[in-house]
Design a protein around this motif. Structure first.
Motif, PDB file in Angstrom:
ATOM      1  N   TYR A   1       0.852  -1.183   0.000  1.00 45.87           N
ATOM      2  CA  TYR A   1       0.000   0.000   0.000  1.00 45.87           C
ATOM      3  C   TYR A   1       0.891   1.238   0.000  1.00 45.87           C
ATOM      4  CZ  TYR A   1      -4.048  -2.883   1.333  1.00 45.87           C
ATOM      5  OH  TYR A   1      -5.055  -3.815   1.360  1.00 45.87           O
ATOM      6  N   GLN A   2       0.294   2.389  -0.258  1.00 47.65           N
ATOM      7  CA  GLN A   2       1.019   3.650  -0.158  1.00 47.65           C
ATOM      8  C   GLN A   2       0.110   4.730   0.425  1.00 47.65           C
ATOM      9  OE1 GLN A   2       2.313   4.338  -4.177  1.00 47.65           O
ATOM     10  NE2 GLN A   2       0.309   5.043  -4.886  1.00 47.65           N
ATOM     11  N   ASN A   3       0.691   5.623   1.196  1.00 50.64           N
ATOM     12  CA  ASN A   3      -0.050   6.744   1.775  1.00 50.64           C
ATOM     13  C   ASN A   3      -0.400   7.746   0.684  1.00 50.64           C
ATOM     14  OD1 ASN A   3       2.013   5.750   4.026  1.00 50.64           O
ATOM     15  ND2 ASN A   3       0.201   6.553   5.043  1.00 50.64           N
ATOM     16  N   SER A   4      -1.604   8.293   0.770  1.00 54.04           N
ATOM     17  CA  SER A   4      -2.064   9.227  -0.251  1.00 54.04           C
ATOM     18  C   SER A   4      -3.044  10.219   0.362  1.00 54.04           C
ATOM     19  CB  SER A   4      -2.728   8.455  -1.407  1.00 54.04           C
ATOM     20  OG  SER A   4      -3.128   9.326  -2.443  1.00 54.04           O
ATOM     21  N   VAL A   5      -3.579  11.107  -0.470  1.00 49.66           N
ATOM     22  CA  VAL A   5      -4.576  12.092  -0.057  1.00 49.66           C
ATOM     23  C   VAL A   5      -5.728  12.037  -1.057  1.00 49.66           C
ATOM     24  CG1 VAL A   5      -5.030  14.536   0.383  1.00 49.66           C
ATOM     25  CG2 VAL A   5      -2.804  13.577   0.946  1.00 49.66           C
ATOM     26  N   ASP A   6      -6.978  11.967  -0.554  1.00 52.20           N
ATOM     27  CA  ASP A   6      -8.118  11.873  -1.468  1.00 52.20           C
ATOM     28  C   ASP A   6      -8.555  13.244  -1.967  1.00 52.20           C
ATOM     29  OD1 ASP A   6      -9.520  13.069   0.589  1.00 52.20           O
ATOM     30  OD2 ASP A   6     -10.446  11.205   1.286  1.00 52.20           O
TER      31      ASP A   6
END
Length: 506
Positions: free
Chosen positions: A161-166
């Motif tokens: 997984y990877q950290n992101s912003v919606d």
């Protein structure tokens, strides 16, 4: 007398807000009024909650090396310290006559001849300044707990997984397009029952699976991946197993098939204990450090004994009743008479003014940053319409700024909660100071455990059935007031700001 002026803020934003120049002007006027010769001005931008305060240590070293007494002048108590650790250092220098401490807003001057009333005001100021910081810490923990229970993952996303912003600017976790298919492949291969961890590690190397730092995945990491329920939709936290809100990489049936192969169907279910014991999990053995656990004998009596997990301790059994009675006796040392309560209440009113200014300063700083970000967002939109920035850059910046705005709102909420909890804490402490033993003895088991966790820490059972107690702040200070030892500085608090107070034998 030469003077060192200390102007401190806890963030760069506060420094930009001219807080340090404002402090400096007040302190210079104060020094002139008192006839002090300003030798040096320390302008510090650092949090007083950090483990190591380098600039503060420079000030202390300067005072120690001075051949003449030095006046240390600060705006408020919380500009200098937010724990008793600094009090120990400053108290030694004060007693030796090497420093005279001036707190401008509190109109408090401490020197080698200071009376117990002034020293008490200092102690109370530090105690509740530290309480405010601890409330912030507790609020952060509560927000993390709330996020976890709502299915939000805190921290770095697992491999795959990877950290992101919606689109709304909220933090989220999405499958890593490169690693997610490889993680699925690892589960598929192991589920066949034809691969050992070593063989699976070799397959991972052939597939090109790497950590987020670009390193090869170790066998232990492969084992962790196969046991991580996050990949099929749940996450393990200290609050239990929780259904998370992110996309699963594998179906639950595949995960459980892998666990059956790993465990070989030999795991036994855990049976939780349900009996209500007041001291369960709160006492350790003073001899070996193992946990002291309760058990019921003769179907009605509760006895506590060391688990002897290390095999080098003789098991000694102690009834629960004398343990609870002995602990309750210490509440008499906390209880203050009405005159003492009135005196402390007066100090609390003075301390509240300082904490209120600190709260407003932090909130104003966060509001200024919010306004600055909002102006940047508006400017960026105009730049996009004018063709000065492209769509990709605009969206990237929007996500970044929106994420920071969300963080600021969380911080403002934590400060607001801490400000409200300051009054709750003060009220609770004063209630316990007035009738602590009565409250404890009339409480149910769950309430008793809450009170014990609030007042004591590190309960230990000695070899001779003696119970060793450590009292937390602010109740440690209340004991000093009760017993006439206004400033128990000679006890030399450890770094945890607490010390062992007594032993009761049965």
């Amino acid at each position: 007398m030469k003077a060192i002026l200390l102007a401190r803020v806890s963030s760069k934003e506060q420094e930009d807000g001219q807080s340090i120049p404002a402090q400096e002007r007040r302190l210079l006027d104060y020094a002139q009024e008192k006839g002090l010769m300003v030798d040096q001005v320390f302008k510090i931008t650092e949090s007083s909650t950090k483990e190591s305060r380098k600039e503060f240590e420079k000030i202390i070293e300067r005072i120690r090396k001075s051949k003449e007494p030095v006046a240390l002048v600060a705006d408020t108590i919380d500009r200098v310290q937010r724990s008793f650790k600094e009090s120990v250092i400053l108290e030694d220098l004060r007693r030796e006559g090497k420093v005279e401490i001036h707190f401008y807003r509190e109109r408090l001057v401490l020197h080698s001849r200071s009376n117990s009333s002034d020293l008490l005001r200092w102690d109370m100021g530090v105690m509740f300044a530290r309480s405010y910081v601890l409330q912030l810490s507790d609020n952060i923990k509560r927000s993390k707990e709330q996020a976890a229970k709502s299915g939000a993952w805190i921290g770095q996303a697992p491999i795959g997984y990877q950290n992101s912003v919606d689109e709304k600017g909220d933090k989220t976790i999405v499958p890593d397009p490169e690693r997610a298919p490889l993680i699925r492949r690892l589960f598929d291969l192991y589920a066949t029952g034809n691969y050992s961890l070593l063989a699976l590690k070799e397959e991972a190397e052939k597939m090109g699976l790497r950590t987020k730092r670009g390193q090869k995945v170790a066998k232990s990491q492969i084992d962790d991946i196969l046991k991580n329920s996050f990949y099929y939709g749940t996450m393990e936290s200290k609050y239990g197993t929780i259904q998370h809100r992110y996309e699963a990489l594998i179906p639950p049936s595949l995960f459980h098939q892998v666990q059956n192969i790993t465990a070989g169907f030999h795991k036994k279910p855990f049976k939780a204990l349900s009996e209500p014991f007041a001291l369960r999990g709160m006492i350790t053995c003073a001899h070996c450090g193992c946990l002291v656990t309760p058990e019921i004998k003769k179907k009605k009596y509760v006895y506590y004994s060391c688990t002897n997990a290390k095999g080098n301790c003789k098991r000694i059994y102690v009834r629960e009743e004398p343990l609870v009675d002995a602990i309750s006796a210490y509440f008499d040392q906390i209880a203050l008479n009405q005159a003492q309560i009135d005196e402390v209440t007066g100090y609390l009113k003075e301390i509240h003014d300082t904490e209120n200014r600190f709260h407003k300063e932090c909130m104003n700083t966060l509001r200024r940053e919010q306004e600055k970000i909002q102006k940047r967002l508006s400017q960026m939109y105009d730049d996009k319409l004018d063709g000065l920035i492209d769509e990709a850059m605009y969206l990237d910046k929007i996500r970044s700024y929106k994420a920071r705005q969300a963080e600021i709102l969380e911080e403002m909420g934590r400060h607001q909660d801490a400000d409200e909890n300051f009054y709750v804490t003060a009220n609770m402490v004063m209630n316990l100071a007035a009738r602590s033993r009565e409250i404890f003895m009339s409480s149910e088991v769950a309430e008793k455990r809450q009170i014990l966790n609030l007042v004591f820490q590190n309960l230990k059972l000695g070899d001779q059935k003696n119970l060793i107690l450590e009292v937390k702040e602010p109740f440690l200070t209340l004991m000093g007031i009760k017993n006439g030892a206004i400033r128990p500085i000679d006890c030399r608090w450890p770094d945890s700001n607490q010390y062992s107070i007594a032993r009761s034998r049965f």
